[in-house]
Design a protein around this motif. Sequence first.
Motif, PDB file in Angstrom:
ATOM      1  N   SER A  83       0.839  -1.192   0.000  1.00  0.00           N
ATOM      2  CA  SER A  83       0.000   0.000   0.000  1.00  0.00           C
ATOM      3  C   SER A  83       0.877   1.246   0.000  1.00  0.00           C
ATOM      4  N   GLY A  84       0.310   2.332  -0.537  1.00  0.00           N
ATOM      5  CA  GLY A  84       1.021   3.604  -0.563  1.00  0.00           C
ATOM      6  C   GLY A  84       1.785   3.865  -1.833  1.00  0.00           C
ATOM      7  N   GLY A  85       1.869   2.873  -2.744  1.00  0.00           N
ATOM      8  CA  GLY A  85       2.584   3.067  -3.995  1.00  0.00           C
ATOM      9  C   GLY A  85       1.665   3.531  -5.108  1.00  0.00           C
ATOM     10  N   GLN A  86       2.228   3.701  -6.285  1.00  0.00           N
ATOM     11  CA  GLN A  86       1.432   4.111  -7.435  1.00  0.00           C
ATOM     12  C   GLN A  86       0.513   2.981  -7.866  1.00  0.00           C
ATOM     13  N   CYS A  87      -0.711   3.324  -8.220  1.00  0.00           N
ATOM     14  CA  CYS A  87      -1.700   2.319  -8.590  1.00  0.00           C
ATOM     15  C   CYS A  87      -1.285   1.549  -9.837  1.00  0.00           C
ATOM     16  N   SER A  88      -0.710   2.225 -10.806  1.00  0.00           N
ATOM     17  CA  SER A  88      -0.353   1.577 -12.070  1.00  0.00           C
ATOM     18  C   SER A  88       0.811   0.604 -11.923  1.00  0.00           C
ATOM     19  N   CYS A 113      -9.493   0.481 -13.745  1.00  0.00           N
ATOM     20  CA  CYS A 113      -9.103  -0.493 -12.726  1.00  0.00           C
ATOM     21  C   CYS A 113      -9.251   0.127 -11.341  1.00  0.00           C
ATOM     22  N   ARG A 114      -9.237  -0.727 -10.327  1.00  0.00           N
ATOM     23  CA  ARG A 114      -9.219  -0.298  -8.929  1.00  0.00           C
ATOM     24  C   ARG A 114      -8.501  -1.358  -8.103  1.00  0.00           C
ATOM     25  N   ALA A 115      -7.945  -0.938  -6.999  1.00  0.00           N
ATOM     26  CA  ALA A 115      -7.206  -1.847  -6.124  1.00  0.00           C
ATOM     27  C   ALA A 115      -8.169  -2.716  -5.337  1.00  0.00           C
ATOM     28  N   LYS A 116      -7.719  -3.893  -4.959  1.00  0.00           N
ATOM     29  CA  LYS A 116      -8.526  -4.770  -4.128  1.00  0.00           C
ATOM     30  C   LYS A 116      -8.678  -4.191  -2.722  1.00  0.00           C
ATOM     31  N   ALA A 117      -9.693  -4.694  -2.025  1.00  0.00           N
ATOM     32  CA  ALA A 117      -9.946  -4.215  -0.669  1.00  0.00           C
ATOM     33  C   ALA A 117      -8.732  -4.490   0.216  1.00  0.00           C
ATOM     34  N   GLY A 118      -8.358  -3.502   0.988  1.00  0.00           N
ATOM     35  CA  GLY A 118      -7.203  -3.640   1.863  1.00  0.00           C
ATOM     36  C   GLY A 118      -5.930  -3.105   1.269  1.00  0.00           C
ATOM     37  N   VAL A 119      -5.945  -2.747  -0.027  1.00  0.00           N
ATOM     38  CA  VAL A 119      -4.763  -2.200  -0.695  1.00  0.00           C
ATOM     39  C   VAL A 119      -5.068  -0.753  -1.067  1.00  0.00           C
ATOM     40  N   HIS A 120      -4.210   0.162  -0.660  1.00  0.00           N
ATOM     41  CA  HIS A 120      -4.385   1.583  -0.928  1.00  0.00           C
ATOM     42  C   HIS A 120      -3.239   2.048  -1.815  1.00  0.00           C
ATOM     43  N   SER A 123      -2.215   8.171  -6.997  1.00  0.00           N
ATOM     44  CA  SER A 123      -1.866   8.565  -8.364  1.00  0.00           C
ATOM     45  C   SER A 123      -0.546   9.299  -8.387  1.00  0.00           C
ATOM     46  N   ASP A 124      -0.227   9.983  -7.299  1.00  0.00           N
ATOM     47  CA  ASP A 124       1.069  10.615  -7.101  1.00  0.00           C
ATOM     48  C   ASP A 124       1.352  10.562  -5.594  1.00  0.00           C
ATOM     49  N   GLN A 129      -6.044   7.410  -4.440  1.00  0.00           N
ATOM     50  CA  GLN A 129      -6.863   7.163  -5.625  1.00  0.00           C
ATOM     51  C   GLN A 129      -7.606   5.850  -5.458  1.00  0.00           C
ATOM     52  N   LEU A 130      -8.899   5.852  -5.842  1.00  0.00           N
ATOM     53  CA  LEU A 130      -9.700   4.640  -5.779  1.00  0.00           C
ATOM     54  C   LEU A 130      -9.751   3.957  -7.139  1.00  0.00           C
ATOM     55  N   ASN A 131     -10.217   4.683  -8.138  1.00  0.00           N
ATOM     56  CA  ASN A 131     -10.246   4.180  -9.511  1.00  0.00           C
ATOM     57  C   ASN A 131      -9.147   4.854 -10.325  1.00  0.00           C
ATOM     58  N   PHE A 132      -8.547   4.130 -11.204  1.00  0.00           N
ATOM     59  CA  PHE A 132      -7.482   4.688 -12.030  1.00  0.00           C
ATOM     60  C   PHE A 132      -7.521   4.042 -13.404  1.00  0.00           C
TER      61      PHE A 132
END
Length: 260
Positions: A83-88, A113-120, A123-124, A129-132
């Motif tokens: 968690s805490g990294g860039q979504c892409s 796309c969006r991250a699974k539950a428990g993963v944050h 975008s910068d 970011q929730l959806n990316f």
Amino acid sequence: MTANGLKRVFERVRNIMSSYVMLFLLLLDIYSTCAIAYLSSPHVGQETPYTAQQSPVMTSPVALTSSSAAPAVTDDDLSRCPSGGQCSRLPADCIICSFHHNCSYGRPANFTCRAKAGVHCVSDPSRPQLNFSLTLDCRFCWQLDPSQYRCSDSTSCMTVSCPRRRYNAICKVLEHVHCLGKRVFQKRLFCNWTGGYKWSTALALSVTLGGFGADRFYLGQWREGLGKLFSFGGLGIWTLIDVLLIAVGYVGPADGSLYI
């Protein structure tokens, strides 16, 4: 004396000619066996010709991987889903994407796309970011370059055969590679494994100690090695033939593996 000398010369010429004839017949038999085996193979003549297309378009609107509920990651996945990294930059198993077919093969396409539950993810460095949007080339997982997935090996198939044999491999895409469709798939791959035998060593033994069957013993073919040992290399003929067969790679290790 002259008659005896001519008789000896004639016998030597006849022996040499008979040796060459035997060698020619053996090589002809090997070639015909390979040709007949290949022509009688069930895959011959059944492969459909490939027609190249410059811009094939996938027009089906059916989603390949979409889900309304994002499954939570387990404790084992937390190390792979930081968690805490860039979504892409998240691994493919840590995100949920709505893949579709409305894209041109091989061209870049955008997917939501969006991250699974428990993963944050962000975008910068400062904006959660929730959806990316994820950009990747439009191609299915089984169409990826072989360097982008790993397949299971098989040590039960013969690598030295005519025609070459294949086996059913289970392949899995690398976690950082994104693609359409199933990430675990099957492929028919050529038998390609080695038991540690060196071609240079086998050829050197065949040239130097082939008359004693050292090359066959090295390759694990002890029956042929005993035959060469007690027949003095087939009076030299078998030794010469083995040198040629090992040089072209027709004779290989007894376990069916490839040379290294």
